[in-house]
Design a protein around this motif. Structure first.
Motif, PDB file in Angstrom:
ATOM      1  N   GLU A 146      27.101   4.007  12.035  1.00 51.31           N
ATOM      2  CA  GLU A 146      27.179   4.824  13.231  1.00 51.31           C
ATOM      3  C   GLU A 146      28.308   4.576  14.021  1.00 51.31           C
ATOM      4  O   GLU A 146      28.979   5.245  14.664  1.00 51.31           O
ATOM      5  N   THR A 147      28.382   3.250  14.444  1.00 50.05           N
ATOM      6  CA  THR A 147      29.282   2.721  15.064  1.00 50.05           C
ATOM      7  C   THR A 147      30.785   2.728  14.625  1.00 50.05           C
ATOM      8  O   THR A 147      31.680   3.015  15.251  1.00 50.05           O
ATOM      9  N   THR A 148      30.969   2.899  13.254  1.00 52.12           N
ATOM     10  CA  THR A 148      32.239   3.177  12.583  1.00 52.12           C
ATOM     11  C   THR A 148      32.591   4.577  12.805  1.00 52.12           C
ATOM     12  O   THR A 148      33.665   4.854  13.162  1.00 52.12           O
ATOM     13  N   ALA A 149      31.587   5.302  12.698  1.00 56.73           N
ATOM     14  CA  ALA A 149      31.711   6.696  12.770  1.00 56.73           C
ATOM     15  C   ALA A 149      32.126   7.119  14.450  1.00 56.73           C
ATOM     16  O   ALA A 149      33.257   7.737  14.579  1.00 56.73           O
ATOM     17  N   GLU A 150      31.337   6.724  15.081  1.00 54.65           N
ATOM     18  CA  GLU A 150      31.678   6.963  16.578  1.00 54.65           C
ATOM     19  C   GLU A 150      32.852   6.413  17.145  1.00 54.65           C
ATOM     20  O   GLU A 150      33.372   7.162  17.835  1.00 54.65           O
ATOM     21  N   ASN A 151      33.327   5.290  16.590  1.00 55.58           N
ATOM     22  CA  ASN A 151      34.269   4.591  17.491  1.00 55.58           C
ATOM     23  C   ASN A 151      35.722   4.991  16.708  1.00 55.58           C
ATOM     24  O   ASN A 151      36.875   4.555  17.111  1.00 55.58           O
ATOM     25  N   PHE A 152      35.516   5.848  15.707  1.00 51.64           N
ATOM     26  CA  PHE A 152      36.919   6.318  15.230  1.00 51.64           C
ATOM     27  C   PHE A 152      37.439   7.018  16.261  1.00 51.64           C
ATOM     28  O   PHE A 152      38.743   7.310  16.368  1.00 51.64           O
ATOM     29  N   VAL A 153      36.685   7.547  17.220  1.00 55.40           N
ATOM     30  CA  VAL A 153      37.132   8.612  18.315  1.00 55.40           C
ATOM     31  C   VAL A 153      37.804   7.592  19.393  1.00 55.40           C
ATOM     32  O   VAL A 153      38.947   7.548  19.802  1.00 55.40           O
ATOM     33  N   ASP A 154      36.979   6.752  20.038  1.00 58.45           N
ATOM     34  CA  ASP A 154      37.382   5.865  21.188  1.00 58.45           C
ATOM     35  C   ASP A 154      38.224   4.528  20.910  1.00 58.45           C
ATOM     36  O   ASP A 154      38.828   4.189  21.442  1.00 58.45           O
ATOM     37  N   GLY A 155      38.165   4.317  19.281  1.00 58.27           N
ATOM     38  CA  GLY A 155      38.703   2.969  19.156  1.00 58.27           C
ATOM     39  C   GLY A 155      40.032   3.268  18.574  1.00 58.27           C
ATOM     40  O   GLY A 155      40.768   2.485  18.165  1.00 58.27           O
ATOM     41  N   VAL A 156      40.178   4.595  17.824  1.00 58.18           N
ATOM     42  CA  VAL A 156      41.512   4.855  17.223  1.00 58.18           C
ATOM     43  C   VAL A 156      42.121   6.238  17.512  1.00 58.18           C
ATOM     44  O   VAL A 156      43.174   6.197  18.138  1.00 58.18           O
ATOM     45  N   LEU A 157      41.600   7.476  17.501  1.00 57.48           N
ATOM     46  CA  LEU A 157      42.131   8.785  17.691  1.00 57.48           C
ATOM     47  C   LEU A 157      42.461   8.772  19.120  1.00 57.48           C
ATOM     48  O   LEU A 157      43.528   9.204  19.454  1.00 57.48           O
ATOM     49  N   ALA A 158      41.480   8.654  20.046  1.00 57.67           N
ATOM     50  CA  ALA A 158      41.833   9.066  21.471  1.00 57.67           C
ATOM     51  C   ALA A 158      43.058   8.173  22.150  1.00 57.67           C
ATOM     52  O   ALA A 158      43.552   8.838  22.749  1.00 57.67           O
ATOM     53  N   ALA A 205      37.050  12.634  28.937  1.00 57.44           N
ATOM     54  CA  ALA A 205      38.221  12.110  28.096  1.00 57.44           C
ATOM     55  C   ALA A 205      38.048  12.346  26.807  1.00 57.44           C
ATOM     56  O   ALA A 205      39.045  12.207  26.011  1.00 57.44           O
ATOM     57  N   ASN A 206      36.796  12.104  25.928  1.00 57.54           N
ATOM     58  CA  ASN A 206      36.707  12.059  24.622  1.00 57.54           C
ATOM     59  C   ASN A 206      36.493  13.496  24.191  1.00 57.54           C
ATOM     60  O   ASN A 206      36.286  13.782  22.990  1.00 57.54           O
ATOM     61  N   TRP A 207      36.250  14.575  25.069  1.00 54.55           N
ATOM     62  CA  TRP A 207      36.009  15.882  24.670  1.00 54.55           C
ATOM     63  C   TRP A 207      36.765  16.510  23.649  1.00 54.55           C
ATOM     64  O   TRP A 207      36.460  16.796  22.528  1.00 54.55           O
ATOM     65  N   LEU A 208      38.068  16.480  23.870  1.00 55.06           N
ATOM     66  CA  LEU A 208      39.093  17.046  22.877  1.00 55.06           C
ATOM     67  C   LEU A 208      39.005  15.998  21.568  1.00 55.06           C
ATOM     68  O   LEU A 208      39.044  16.429  20.515  1.00 55.06           O
ATOM     69  N   PRO A 209      39.407  14.669  21.857  1.00 56.22           N
ATOM     70  CA  PRO A 209      39.517  13.806  20.629  1.00 56.22           C
ATOM     71  C   PRO A 209      38.358  13.893  19.750  1.00 56.22           C
ATOM     72  O   PRO A 209      38.629  13.860  18.695  1.00 56.22           O
ATOM     73  N   ALA A 210      37.131  14.079  20.320  1.00 54.11           N
ATOM     74  CA  ALA A 210      36.010  14.217  19.326  1.00 54.11           C
ATOM     75  C   ALA A 210      35.926  15.375  18.529  1.00 54.11           C
ATOM     76  O   ALA A 210      35.625  15.242  17.313  1.00 54.11           O
ATOM     77  N   ARG A 211      36.367  16.326  19.105  1.00 54.01           N
ATOM     78  CA  ARG A 211      36.617  17.636  18.210  1.00 54.01           C
ATOM     79  C   ARG A 211      37.544  17.805  16.915  1.00 54.01           C
ATOM     80  O   ARG A 211      37.472  18.016  15.819  1.00 54.01           O
ATOM     81  N   ILE A 212      38.809  17.220  17.591  1.00 57.09           N
ATOM     82  CA  ILE A 212      39.977  16.794  16.785  1.00 57.09           C
ATOM     83  C   ILE A 212      39.562  15.964  15.741  1.00 57.09           C
ATOM     84  O   ILE A 212      39.907  16.083  14.575  1.00 57.09           O
ATOM     85  N   SER A 213      38.838  14.754  16.043  1.00 60.65           N
ATOM     86  CA  SER A 213      38.294  13.947  14.863  1.00 60.65           C
ATOM     87  C   SER A 213      37.711  14.561  13.649  1.00 60.65           C
ATOM     88  O   SER A 213      37.798  14.002  12.593  1.00 60.65           O
ATOM     89  N   SER A 244      24.838  12.304  23.420  1.00 57.64           N
ATOM     90  CA  SER A 244      26.189  12.436  24.006  1.00 57.64           C
ATOM     91  C   SER A 244      27.086  13.737  23.399  1.00 57.64           C
ATOM     92  O   SER A 244      26.825  14.274  22.487  1.00 57.64           O
ATOM     93  N   PRO A 245      27.750  14.357  24.471  1.00 59.07           N
ATOM     94  CA  PRO A 245      28.465  15.710  24.026  1.00 59.07           C
ATOM     95  C   PRO A 245      29.531  15.475  23.126  1.00 59.07           C
ATOM     96  O   PRO A 245      29.935  16.485  22.612  1.00 59.07           O
ATOM     97  N   ASN A 246      29.689  14.248  22.659  1.00 55.18           N
ATOM     98  CA  ASN A 246      31.069  13.895  21.850  1.00 55.18           C
ATOM     99  C   ASN A 246      30.472  13.236  20.481  1.00 55.18           C
ATOM    100  O   ASN A 246      31.113  13.220  19.526  1.00 55.18           O
ATOM    101  N   SER A 247      29.731  11.989  20.754  1.00 51.03           N
ATOM    102  CA  SER A 247      29.434  11.233  19.696  1.00 51.03           C
ATOM    103  C   SER A 247      28.967  11.887  18.388  1.00 51.03           C
ATOM    104  O   SER A 247      29.202  11.377  17.341  1.00 51.03           O
ATOM    105  N   GLY A 248      28.146  12.906  18.523  1.00 52.24           N
ATOM    106  CA  GLY A 248      27.650  13.535  17.533  1.00 52.24           C
ATOM    107  C   GLY A 248      28.389  14.290  16.476  1.00 52.24           C
ATOM    108  O   GLY A 248      27.913  14.309  15.235  1.00 52.24           O
TER     109      GLY A 248
END
Length: 317
Positions: A146-158, A205-213, A244-248
Motif C-alpha cells: 500500500e505504501t508503495t502504491a500511495e507514495n508513487f504519487v507524493d514520492g515520485v509523480l507529484a 496539491a495531490n488531486w491532479l497528480p493522483a489522477r494522472i498516476s 483520502s480523496p487521492n490515495s485510493g
C-alpha cells in the motif's frame, strides 16, 4: 522566471536509483521536518482559534520554502549555469524517492523471510503511519504494498509535475506541503484543528497528480503483465472507497494490476479505523506481489520521468 531544464529530471531520477536516500547526506526534507517541530509551538501560542493559527503556520512554512528555493536557484545560476543546473539536479533528487521506496518495501519481505514477523513489523513501521505491532504476515505485506502504491504519487509523480510547472521552488514547496501533512495532518485531538489547513492543502496539491498516476500505472501494468485494463477499471470503480480523496486511486490501480486486496481496517495511534477494502474481488498480498509492486512502481516512475522530460523539452523548442 525559474529555470526548468528537461535534462534535470532524468539526472535526478538516475541519482535516486543509484544513491536512493543517503542517511548521512544533508537533506532538505529532514530540515523541513525540524522546522515544523520548532515552529509549531510558536504558532500554537497565537491568541486565535487553532484552525487560524494552523493555517498561518502552514502558509508561512510553504511560502518560506518556496522563497528559499527561489533564492537558492537565483544565487546558484548567478555563480554559473553549470552550478545552477547541478544544484537543480541534486534538489530534485531530494524531492523524489522511487529508489528508497523500492528498497524499503523489499526490506520488509527480506526481514519477514530471514528474521521473522517481529523484524518485518519493525521494518514496515518505518514507512507507514499505522500501528504495526499486531499485524500478521499478510498485514505486513499489505502495508508495504500500500505504501508503495500511495507514495508513487507524493514520492515520485507529484514532485516531478510541480518541477515541470514551476521549477525547484515549486517542487520544494510541494515537499513542505507533503511533510506538513505527514506530521500535523491528523484527525486526532491534538491536530484536528491545528493541522486542518495542512491536510486540506495536501489534498489539493495531490488531486491532479493522483489522477494522472492512474494512467502511468495502467500503462506500466500493461507493459509488464497486460493488466492495464484491470488497473484502470479498479481505479475507476473503487478508487473513491478510501478516506483520502487521492490515495485510493493509485492503490486501486495497483490492486487491479496485481490482483490483490488492499486497504481495509487498520489501527492508527491506538484507534481502529474502519476502512473498506479496495480490490474486493481479489486475494491477499504475498511476497511475490510486493516484488511485482516494486517493478510496477519503477516502470511507472520511469514512464512519468520520461513523459515530463519530453513535455519540458517541447516547451523549449
Amino acid at each position: 522566471m525559474q529555470n526548468v531544464s528537461w535534462l534535470v529530471i532524468p539526472a535526478a531520477f538516475l541519482l535516486d536509483l543509484l544513491l536512493t536516500d543517503p542517511i548521512h547526506f544533508p537533506h532538505p526534507v529532514r530540515w523541513m521536518g525540524k522546522a515544523i517541530e520548532r515552529i509549531e509551538p510558536i504558532f500554537r501560542k497565537l491568541p486565535v482559534h487553532l484552525v487560524v493559527s494552523g493555517s498561518l503556520f502552514c502558509l508561512t512554512l510553504v511560502s518560506a520554502t518556496w522563497f528559499l528555493g527561489w533564492l537558492s536557484m537565483r544565487w546558484a545560476y548567478a555563480i554559473s549555469s553549470l552550478f545552477g543546473w547541478l544544484l537543480e539536479c541534486v534538489l530534485l533528487w531530494y524531492c523524489i524517492s522511487a529508489g528508497s521506496l523500492a528498497e524499503a518495501s523489499g526490506a520488509v519481505v527480506h526481514q519477514l523471510f530471514h528474521h521473522g514477523i517481529e523484524s518485518a513489523r519493525k521494518a514496515v513501521s518505518m514507512i507507514v503511519g499505522r500501528d504495526t505491532r499486531t499485524l500478521d504476515a499478510s498485514g505486513v505485506l499489505r502495508a508495504a504494498l500500500e505504501t508503495t502504491a500511495e507514495n508513487f504519487v507524493d514520492g515520485v509523480l507529484a514532485p516531478l509535475i510541480y518541477y515541470a510547472i514551476g521549477g525547484i521552488p515549486l517542487a520544494l514547496a510541494y515537499k513542505m506541503i507533503n511533510t506538513l501533512d505527514s506530521m500535523v495532518g491528523y484527525r486526532n485531538p491534538a491536530y484536528l484543528h491545528f493541522g486542518k489547513a495542512s491536510a486540506r492543502l495536501d489534498d489539493l496539491a495531490n488531486w491532479l497528480p493522483a489522477r494522472i498516476s492512474v494512467l502511468f500505472i495502467a500503462i506500466a501494468a500493461q507493459m509488464l503483465n497486460r493488466q492495464g485494463q484491470n488497473a484502470l477499471r479498479t481505479a475507476w470503480q473503487e478508487g473513491a472507497e478510501h478516506l483520502s480523496p487521492n490515495s485510493g486511486l493509485p492503490e486501486a490501480a495497483f490492486a487491479g494490476a496485481l490482483h490483490v486486496r488492499l486497504n481495509g481496517p487498520n489501527v492508527y495511534h491506538g484507534i481502529l479505523v474502519e476502512k473498506p477494502y479496495i480490490g474486493k474481488a481479489f486475494g491477499g498480498v504475498t511476497p511475490r506481489h510486493v516484488f511485482q509492486s516494486i517493478d510496477l512502481l519503477m516502470l511507472a516512475s520511469l514512464l512519468a520521468a520520461g513523459a515530463l522530460s519530453i513535455a519540458i523539452w517541447l516547451q523549449h523548442i
